[in-house]
Design an enzyme around this catalytic site. Structure first.
Site, PDB file in Angstrom:
ATOM      1  N   LYS A  41      11.040  -9.047  -8.656  1.00  0.00           N
ATOM      2  CA  LYS A  41      12.346  -9.667  -8.375  1.00  0.00           C
ATOM      3  C   LYS A  41      12.488  -9.955  -6.874  1.00  0.00           C
ATOM      4  CE  LYS A  41      14.457  -5.035  -8.267  1.00  0.00           C
ATOM      5  NZ  LYS A  41      15.185  -4.049  -9.094  1.00  0.00           N
ATOM      6  N   ARG A 141      25.735   1.150 -14.218  1.00  0.00           N
ATOM      7  CA  ARG A 141      25.609  -0.268 -13.847  1.00  0.00           C
ATOM      8  C   ARG A 141      25.716  -1.147 -15.091  1.00  0.00           C
ATOM      9  NH1 ARG A 141      20.630  -1.795  -9.901  1.00  0.00           N
ATOM     10  NH2 ARG A 141      19.408  -1.490 -11.798  1.00  0.00           N
ATOM     11  N   HIS A 171      17.676   3.602 -16.611  1.00  0.00           N
ATOM     12  CA  HIS A 171      17.351   3.529 -15.185  1.00  0.00           C
ATOM     13  C   HIS A 171      17.965   4.746 -14.500  1.00  0.00           C
ATOM     14  CE1 HIS A 171      15.977   1.525 -11.605  1.00  0.00           C
ATOM     15  NE2 HIS A 171      17.167   1.281 -11.119  1.00  0.00           N
ATOM     16  N   ARG A 224       8.136   0.460 -14.861  1.00  0.00           N
ATOM     17  CA  ARG A 224       8.607  -0.694 -14.086  1.00  0.00           C
ATOM     18  C   ARG A 224       8.331  -0.374 -12.626  1.00  0.00           C
ATOM     19  NH1 ARG A 224      13.070   1.029 -17.248  1.00  0.00           N
ATOM     20  NH2 ARG A 224      14.156   1.617 -15.334  1.00  0.00           N
ATOM     21  N   TYR A 269      24.086 -13.037  24.869  1.00  0.00           N
ATOM     22  CA  TYR A 269      25.529 -13.136  24.639  1.00  0.00           C
ATOM     23  C   TYR A 269      26.238 -11.838  25.011  1.00  0.00           C
ATOM     24  CZ  TYR A 269      24.483 -17.346  21.927  1.00  0.00           C
ATOM     25  OH  TYR A 269      24.052 -18.581  21.533  1.00  0.00           O
ATOM     26  N   CYS A 315      19.938 -12.887  19.083  1.00  0.00           N
ATOM     27  CA  CYS A 315      20.584 -14.160  18.771  1.00  0.00           C
ATOM     28  C   CYS A 315      20.162 -14.608  17.370  1.00  0.00           C
ATOM     29  CB  CYS A 315      20.192 -15.223  19.789  1.00  0.00           C
ATOM     30  SG  CYS A 315      20.431 -14.717  21.510  1.00  0.00           S
ATOM     31  N   MET A 316      20.674 -15.746  16.949  1.00  0.00           N
ATOM     32  CA  MET A 316      20.324 -16.254  15.625  1.00  0.00           C
ATOM     33  C   MET A 316      18.823 -16.547  15.527  1.00  0.00           C
ATOM     34  SD  MET A 316      21.920 -19.533  13.619  1.00  0.00           S
ATOM     35  CE  MET A 316      23.604 -18.941  13.615  1.00  0.00           C
ATOM     36  N   ASP A 317      18.234 -17.069  16.595  1.00  0.00           N
ATOM     37  CA  ASP A 317      16.857 -17.563  16.517  1.00  0.00           C
ATOM     38  C   ASP A 317      15.921 -17.010  17.584  1.00  0.00           C
ATOM     39  OD1 ASP A 317      18.100 -19.667  14.799  1.00  0.00           O
ATOM     40  OD2 ASP A 317      18.929 -20.235  16.750  1.00  0.00           O
TER      41      ASP A 317
HETATM   42  C1  LIG Z   1      14.533  -2.899  -9.264  1.00  0.00           C
HETATM   43  C2  LIG Z   1      14.372  -2.093 -10.501  1.00  0.00           C
HETATM   44  C3  LIG Z   1      13.209  -1.343 -10.722  1.00  0.00           C
HETATM   45  C4  LIG Z   1      12.157  -1.145  -9.643  1.00  0.00           C
HETATM   46  O1  LIG Z   1      12.619  -0.162  -8.759  1.00  0.00           O
HETATM   47  P1  LIG Z   1      11.686   0.399  -7.579  1.00  0.00           P
HETATM   48  O2  LIG Z   1      12.495   1.459  -6.953  1.00  0.00           O
HETATM   49  O3  LIG Z   1      11.461  -0.755  -6.652  1.00  0.00           O
HETATM   50  O4  LIG Z   1      10.435   0.855  -8.209  1.00  0.00           O
HETATM   51  C5  LIG Z   1      13.047  -0.738 -11.946  1.00  0.00           C
HETATM   52  N1  LIG Z   1      13.997  -0.834 -12.905  1.00  0.00           N
HETATM   53  C6  LIG Z   1      15.154  -1.503 -12.720  1.00  0.00           C
HETATM   54  C7  LIG Z   1      16.160  -1.546 -13.807  1.00  0.00           C
HETATM   55  C8  LIG Z   1      15.389  -2.143 -11.512  1.00  0.00           C
HETATM   56  O5  LIG Z   1      16.532  -2.795 -11.322  1.00  0.00           O
END
Ligand SMILES: *Cc1c(COP(=O)(O)O)cnc(C)c1O
Length: 374
Positions: A41, A141, A171, A224, A269, A315-317
């Site tokens: 992601k 969540r 999770h 995951r 700045y 700064c920005m850049d």
């Molecule tokens: C982002 C996410 C992960 C991965 O988490 P890490 O801490 O980067 O391993 C796994 N499961 C869910 C639901 C997530 O949102």
């Protein structure tokens, strides 16, 4: 992904061998038959979604997790045909598109199934939508809140030809902590949910990186794997990983302007920094528009192995650093990474500006080109 900024020396150098090492080592630790889905992601945590996905497959990943449908579509468009799970809630109107593209949906309520049915029947009449039911065991969540609601949804799901019950997951919110009390509370809620399940789907998964590194006994048959795949410790500095995580991301630029700042003269700045004596100052072509946080004023970068303070406002850049002595324009500057035996980690940067490396890694903007090694 569109990148601009290729005519400037600021770049993120991504070591694909490090990503390979992290994933392959974790994969080798897993119980036989456990799948590793690489979490890619947010543009692969800023490392580049398709490049990371390619390396992950070589290292043994058999699927992917993403946060939003567009990321899954990016992988499909790039030719990846592995299973892909969208971890967030997708609006039910896109269920047919997901089914058609063999993209698995996270579902956290029976209402969603009902709302998604028409889209699947219309857009994808012959290919059901693969569903992973998300359980809220304490993250607060998304996901089912009670075992009774889960049981009812499973009945509806398995009765409908529009869906295939492919997975179930939860999770953890504190798998990265030495204090395991809350983790254990979530485990017992998970068990209460699983007790009402008539049969197990193909994928049963609970582990993010932290869970798989420090609580692998509860892995299920898929993990995951996210941040640790990029070589970053999910706990920050609290827990030690069971193997060496190799950070894949390096941030570097080059000095574009050098001057001697006279004592009494100020920088940037607000004129918040004033030279006490004559000193050498370099200007770097990177700023907060690149994802290098403005709060990093007073932190340091590496020039020729020397820690050089960031002076004045970022700064920005552009930003300015104080040099130990004159260096020519074109000298390499390391903002994250190693230089002549000295190191600045993303963790160091995160600690200085009061955040976590996750936020910084995915916060580097498209103006910074990603360059790939190995
Ligand atoms: C982002 C996410 C992960 C991965 O988490 P890490 O801490 O980067 O391993 C796994 N499961 C869910 C639901 C997530 O949102």
């Amino acid at each position: 992904m569109t990148t601009i900024g290729t005519h400037r020396p600021t770049q993120l150098v991504i070591d694909q061998a490090a990503i390979y090492h992290n994933i392959a080592t974790e994969k080798a630790r897993l119980a036989k038959g456990t799948d590793l889905f690489m979490v890619v992601k947010a543009n692969g945590y800023g490392h580049g979604i398709t490049q990371v996905a390619t390396t992950a497959v070589k290292a043994g990943a058999t699927g992917f997790c993403v946060a939003i449908l567009d990321e899954a579509l990016t992988l499909r468009a790039a030719g990846f045909n592995q299973p892909i799970l969208v971890l967030g809630i997708t609006e039910p109107q896109y269920a047919g598109l997901m089914a058609q593209k063999h993209i698995s949906a996270t579902v956290g309520s029976q209402d969603w199934l009902e709302a998604a049915t028409t889209s699947i029947e219309t857009v994808s009449p012959d290919q059901p939508l693969n569903v992973h039911l998300g359980l809220d065991t304490g993250m607060g969540r998304i996901g089912f809140q009670e075992p009774e609601a889960l049981a009812a949804a499973v009945t509806a799901l398995t009765a409908s030809p529009a869906f295939n019950f492919e997975g179930i997951f939860t999770h953890f919110s504190k798998a990265d902590s030495a204090d395991t009390a809350y983790f254990e509370k979530q485990i017992s809620r998970w068990q209460a949910f699983m007790a009402v399940l008539p049969e197990r789907p193909r994928y049963v998964h609970v582990s993010n990186s932290a869970t798989s590194l420090w609580h692998d006994a509860c892995n299920g048959n898929m993990i995951r794997f996210g941040v640790a795949g990029y070589g970053l410790n999910p706990s920050g500095t609290e827990l030690t990983a069971p193997f060496e995580l190799q950070p894949a991301m390096r941030l570097e630029t080059k000095i574009v302007f050098v001057k001697q700042l006279k004592a009494g003269n100020s920088v940037s700045y607000g004129a918040t920094y004033t030279a006490q004596q004559d000193e050498w100052v370099a200007t770097l072509p990177i700023g907060y528009a690149d994802g290098y946080e403005r709060r990093l004023q007073g932190f340091h970068v590496l020039v020729d192995g020397h820690y050089c303070e960031i002076i004045g406002r970022i700064c920005m850049d552009q930003m300015m650093v104080r040099l130990p002595h004159e260096y020519p324009t074109g000298t390499t500057v390391t903002l994250v990474g190693n230089d002549h035996g000295a190191t600045i980690t993303l963790q160091d940067v995160a600690d200085y500006c009061g955040t976590i490396h996750y936020e910084l890694a995915c916060g580097f903007t498209t103006r910074v080109p990603r360059v790939y090694l190995n």
